[in-house]
Scaffold this active site. Sequence first.
Site, PDB file in Angstrom:
ATOM      1  N   LYS A 145      90.105  33.763  16.464  1.00  0.00           N
ATOM      2  CA  LYS A 145      90.766  33.575  17.769  1.00  0.00           C
ATOM      3  C   LYS A 145      90.480  32.188  18.324  1.00  0.00           C
ATOM      4  O   LYS A 145      91.276  31.637  19.088  1.00  0.00           O
ATOM      5  CB  LYS A 145      90.361  34.683  18.757  1.00  0.00           C
ATOM      6  N   THR A 176      90.872  33.961  25.350  1.00  0.00           N
ATOM      7  CA  THR A 176      90.609  32.565  25.018  1.00  0.00           C
ATOM      8  C   THR A 176      91.879  31.711  25.061  1.00  0.00           C
ATOM      9  O   THR A 176      91.809  30.510  25.333  1.00  0.00           O
ATOM     10  CB  THR A 176      89.927  32.487  23.634  1.00  0.00           C
TER      11      THR A 176
HETATM   12  O1  LIG Z   1      84.558  28.792  25.428  1.00  0.00           O
HETATM   13  P1  LIG Z   1      84.993  29.348  24.115  1.00  0.00           P
HETATM   14  O2  LIG Z   1      86.366  28.891  23.739  1.00  0.00           O
HETATM   15  O3  LIG Z   1      83.967  29.083  23.044  1.00  0.00           O
HETATM   16  O4  LIG Z   1      85.119  30.927  24.261  1.00  0.00           O
HETATM   17  C1  LIG Z   1      84.014  31.662  24.691  1.00  0.00           C
HETATM   18  C2  LIG Z   1      84.107  33.101  24.225  1.00  0.00           C
HETATM   19  O5  LIG Z   1      84.189  33.152  22.822  1.00  0.00           O
HETATM   20  C3  LIG Z   1      85.229  33.876  24.848  1.00  0.00           C
HETATM   21  O6  LIG Z   1      85.153  35.219  24.425  1.00  0.00           O
END
Ligand SMILES: O=P(O)(O)OC[C@H](O)CO
Length: 313
Positions: free
Chosen positions: A178, A235
């Site tokens: 994701k 995200t």
């Molecule tokens: O800030 P990110 O894009 O690393 O996302 C944080 C978490 O994985 C969201 O679930």
Amino acid sequence: MSITVLGAGAFGTALAVALATRGPVTLWGRNAGWGRENPRLPGVTLPDAVTVTGDLPQAARADTLLLALPAQKLGVFLADHAALLDGKTLVSTAKGIDLDRLTGPSRLIATACPAATVAVLTGPSFAADIARGLPTALTLACTDPIRSKALQQALSTPVLRLYRSSDVTGAELGGALKNVIAIAAGTVIGAGLGDSARAAIITRGFAEMTRLSARLGAQPETLAGLSGLGDLMLTCSSVQSRNFRFGHAIGSGTDFDASTTVEGAATARAVTRLAADLGEDLPIAAMVASLAQGEVSVENAMEHLMNRPLKEE
Ligand SMILES: O=P(O)(O)OC[C@H](O)CO
Ligand SMILES: NC(=O)c1ccc[n+]([C@@H]2O[C@H](COP(=O)([O-])OP(=O)(O)OC[C@H]3O[C@@H](n4cnc5c(N)ncnc54)[C@H](O)[C@@H]3O)[C@@H](O)[C@H]2O)c1
């Protein structure tokens, strides 16, 4: 169950804060001299039940260790400290695929620490939300059903609800993949291509996630759960996400702080190599890998995606 969080970044700190509502928690960081407010998680004061330490042998005495390090750092960390970690219950929270070994955190752990019980904690959750005590639901994946239930009990709080899964591969792939699609979504929005284009990239990105995950042994329903679709939705739709913001900077041609943890960048490259080995076509992941390395312009990348041969959905 005694609990230590290894890795005092934003997420490790947030988990320690959340779990401290249940009892004492140790938080280990390699640079742990910042007092009671971690600059990685500004505005959050650690409760008294959290003990911060830089002493790894002491911290690793707990029976359950939550690994909150970036995916690209985990392999070396495990290899360096296997003697301290093997035999413990090791719960990975990293959302990425190791670029050198082309594998997720669970296999990194099993390789370095063959006597450890391996689990994965993943799902839609921003560190700041967890630290503020906002309601959050996560997936706890572990193949040992007894250990899985014990971990679910020990790591849940009234505002942190854990669902069990035995599909460790699916859970960790959802969290890793994701991030790649979130970079693509951020790029689309940063380039001003609109919400319809974002919906298309998320949906076709999800198709790539499920296709690759199935080839690697994941259950399709895991990808449709919190660890896959749930985290993808979060995200790709929030500027709180570093992966989304990184993509937005690419799309808008603006600067981005290179010290920020952006798991999707290296993971896109790992995914592209894995896909080539498996003979899978993952055009969005390949596009993200090229964009993240500055090998292609946003305009050319989008043109390439839009002009691929027409096909069935
Ligand atoms: O800030 P990110 O894009 O690393 O996302 C944080 C978490 O994985 C969201 O679930
Ligand atoms: N921040 C979030 O909202 C969030 C939510 C869920 C999952 N995660 C995942 O958690 C993992 C960590 O992310 P984060 O947000 O805490 O990142 P971060 O950038 O805030 O912190 C990373 C931490 O890892 C430490 N570190 C790096 N290399 C190390 C090494 N070799 N040895 C010891 N410590 C080392 C750094 O000092 C830093 O404290 C990532 O895989 C991320 O995808 C993050």
